[in-house]
Design a protein around this motif. Structure first.
Motif, PDB file in Angstrom:
ATOM      1  N   TYR A 155       0.833  -1.212   0.000  1.00 49.74           N
ATOM      2  CA  TYR A 155       0.000   0.000   0.000  1.00 49.74           C
ATOM      3  C   TYR A 155       0.866   1.260   0.000  1.00 49.74           C
ATOM      4  O   TYR A 155       0.565   2.238  -0.688  1.00 49.74           O
ATOM      5  N   ALA A 156       1.961   1.241   0.781  1.00 45.50           N
ATOM      6  CA  ALA A 156       2.860   2.395   0.826  1.00 45.50           C
ATOM      7  C   ALA A 156       3.454   2.669  -0.553  1.00 45.50           C
ATOM      8  O   ALA A 156       3.603   3.828  -0.967  1.00 45.50           O
ATOM      9  N   GLY A 157       3.794   1.611  -1.286  1.00 49.38           N
ATOM     10  CA  GLY A 157       4.303   1.782  -2.637  1.00 49.38           C
ATOM     11  C   GLY A 157       3.262   2.366  -3.565  1.00 49.38           C
ATOM     12  O   GLY A 157       3.559   3.237  -4.401  1.00 49.38           O
ATOM     13  N   ARG A 162       0.788   7.202  -6.358  1.00 56.49           N
ATOM     14  CA  ARG A 162      -0.269   8.212  -6.437  1.00 56.49           C
ATOM     15  C   ARG A 162       0.269   9.617  -6.221  1.00 56.49           C
ATOM     16  O   ARG A 162      -0.248  10.592  -6.784  1.00 56.49           O
ATOM     17  N   LEU A 163       1.305   9.746  -5.406  1.00 53.48           N
ATOM     18  CA  LEU A 163       1.910  11.067  -5.198  1.00 53.48           C
ATOM     19  C   LEU A 163       2.430  11.634  -6.518  1.00 53.48           C
ATOM     20  O   LEU A 163       2.250  12.818  -6.816  1.00 53.48           O
ATOM     21  N   ASN A 187      10.321  -6.025   2.238  1.00 51.70           N
ATOM     22  CA  ASN A 187       9.562  -4.772   2.353  1.00 51.70           C
ATOM     23  C   ASN A 187       9.836  -3.849   1.170  1.00 51.70           C
ATOM     24  O   ASN A 187       8.930  -3.175   0.660  1.00 51.70           O
ATOM     25  N   GLN A 188      11.090  -3.846   0.687  1.00 50.06           N
ATOM     26  CA  GLN A 188      11.436  -3.011  -0.458  1.00 50.06           C
ATOM     27  C   GLN A 188      10.784  -3.538  -1.739  1.00 50.06           C
ATOM     28  O   GLN A 188      10.294  -2.766  -2.563  1.00 50.06           O
ATOM     29  N   ARG A 189      10.766  -4.845  -1.890  1.00 48.13           N
ATOM     30  CA  ARG A 189      10.124  -5.442  -3.071  1.00 48.13           C
ATOM     31  C   ARG A 189       8.636  -5.119  -3.109  1.00 48.13           C
ATOM     32  O   ARG A 189       8.086  -4.779  -4.161  1.00 48.13           O
ATOM     33  N   LEU A 190       7.987  -5.214  -1.961  1.00 44.45           N
ATOM     34  CA  LEU A 190       6.555  -4.943  -1.904  1.00 44.45           C
ATOM     35  C   LEU A 190       6.258  -3.477  -2.228  1.00 44.45           C
ATOM     36  O   LEU A 190       5.293  -3.169  -2.934  1.00 44.45           O
ATOM     37  N   ARG A 191       7.083  -2.574  -1.706  1.00 42.18           N
ATOM     38  CA  ARG A 191       6.891  -1.156  -2.010  1.00 42.18           C
ATOM     39  C   ARG A 191       7.071  -0.901  -3.504  1.00 42.18           C
ATOM     40  O   ARG A 191       6.289  -0.165  -4.115  1.00 42.18           O
ATOM     41  N   GLU A 193       6.738  -3.077  -5.971  1.00 42.15           N
ATOM     42  CA  GLU A 193       5.641  -3.687  -6.732  1.00 42.15           C
ATOM     43  C   GLU A 193       4.380  -2.840  -6.659  1.00 42.15           C
ATOM     44  O   GLU A 193       3.669  -2.660  -7.662  1.00 42.15           O
ATOM     45  N   GLY A 194       4.079  -2.314  -5.472  1.00 34.45           N
ATOM     46  CA  GLY A 194       2.909  -1.454  -5.333  1.00 34.45           C
ATOM     47  C   GLY A 194       3.045  -0.196  -6.169  1.00 34.45           C
ATOM     48  O   GLY A 194       2.095   0.241  -6.832  1.00 34.45           O
ATOM     49  N   PHE A 195       4.235   0.368  -6.166  1.00 32.17           N
ATOM     50  CA  PHE A 195       4.521   1.572  -6.948  1.00 32.17           C
ATOM     51  C   PHE A 195       4.367   1.296  -8.441  1.00 32.17           C
ATOM     52  O   PHE A 195       3.704   2.045  -9.177  1.00 32.17           O
TER      53      PHE A 195
END
Length: 327
Positions: A155-157, A162-163, A187-191, A193-195
């Motif tokens: 979600y953070a990614g 969105r920013l 955690n970096q991969r998830l961010r 991927e979300g981005f």
């Protein structure tokens, strides 16, 4: 005479080098011994429950904040916290500290998920011995950990995406350079991927390259500078670990001043200062102190025989010039 003088100087230099190597060997030996020697909790009776908090890096501001939250909860629940971590980021040392905590028969363990089979095996070992393990910051899915407390990294990614997508009132367009702390860290991969999922839906936005900073300000600056040289068309830069924003700001100031909009992660003092100076557009801020507090609270629930949720996400917020300028 001149030859003898040079010879004497050469011998002196060799002695100095030898002494330096000897001292470094001694320090390294003591450090390894410290990792292998059981914690103080071993073999002693304690009135308070003993909890080990294993950080990614001992004096990292993020992890010190996690420690402060955990200490606050420890005082509230009558527990005793032992904070530890490698001096520099080192997954092997983290796992040695986990082994050490298990061997010391700690009552509970809080740690960052490392994402290796060895880490999962050690968590399972702790579980079999009745030692509950809480992961913070980075989860260890598929392991026997009791719960995860921390940011919803995917979600953070997405929020970072969105920013950028909302940074222009018209249809967003531009080329993006991305830094992650590590390409291996979950955690970096998830961010990332979300981005990527958000950026892929925007026709005008493309990602030029993704590089790793190894959670180092110096390497963040070096990698960002090289990216700008390799891809002069970059108009946005994004960093997903706490030191990336400052490093990117330094690189942009050298290579392309005023020509790149930077989005960072976390709220280190230098990051906030850069936002005030308009070097960084915005930063996504986590709540590490709350992570530490909530992790200890879950352990307290467990010790009280209460049910524990397997995932507890802590909130994130976005800090811009408007927020840092507020009294």
């Amino acid at each position: 005479m001149a030859n003898r003088k040079r010879w004497n100087i050469g011998v002196l230099l060799l002695l100095i080098i030898f002494a330096y190597v000897l001292v470094q060997f001694y320090l390294s030996t003591e450090r390894i011994r410290g990792l292998v020697t059981p914690l103080e909790a071993s073999g002693k009776e304690h009135a308070k429950l003993q909890i080990a908090l294993i950080s990614q890096e001992l004096d990292n501001p993020f992890w010190r904040s996690v420690e402060q939250g955990a200490l606050r909860a420890a005082g509230q629940y009558g527990m005793e916290l032992q904070y530890m971590g490698p001096f520099r980021i080192n997954a092997e040392e983290q796992m040695k500290l986990l082994e050490k905590a298990i061997a010391s028969k700690m009552d509970g363990i809080i740690l960052q998920g490392i994402g290796t089979e060895q880490d999962k095996a050690l968590i399972e070992k702790a579980n079999k011995l009745g030692i509950p393990v809480i992961t913070v910051d980075t989860d260890e899915p598929g392991s026997k950990r009791l719960a995860y407390v921390g940011t919803n990294n995917a979600y953070a990614g997405q929020e970072m995406g969105r920013l950028i997508a909302n940074s222009d009132k018209t249809e967003p367009s531009g080329v993006i350079g991305v830094l992650v702390g590590s390409k291996e860290a979950a955690n970096q991969r998830l961010r990332l991927e979300g981005f990527q999922s958000v950026i892929a839906a925007k026709k005008g936005l493309t990602i030029a390259e993704v590089r790793a900073s190894n959670i180092s300000r110096l390497q963040a600056a070096q990698q960002a500078e090289q990216m700008l040289k390799d891809h002069p068309e970059i108009t946005y830069m994004v960093g997903f670990s706490s030191l990336d924003g400052i490093g990117m700001a330094e690189a942009v100031a050298r290579v392309k001043p005023g020509g790149v909009t930077i989005f960072a992660f976390d709220d280190l003092e230098d990051t906030i200062a850069a936002i005030k100076k308009k070097q960084i557009e915005a930063s996504i801020v986590q709540q590490p102190s709350q992570m530490g507090y909530e992790a200890m609270s879950l352990l307290n629930q467990y010790f009280q025989g209460e049910a524990v949720s397997s995932q507890q996400y802590t909130p994130i917020s976005v800090v811009t010039e408007k927020e840092v300028a507020a009294p």
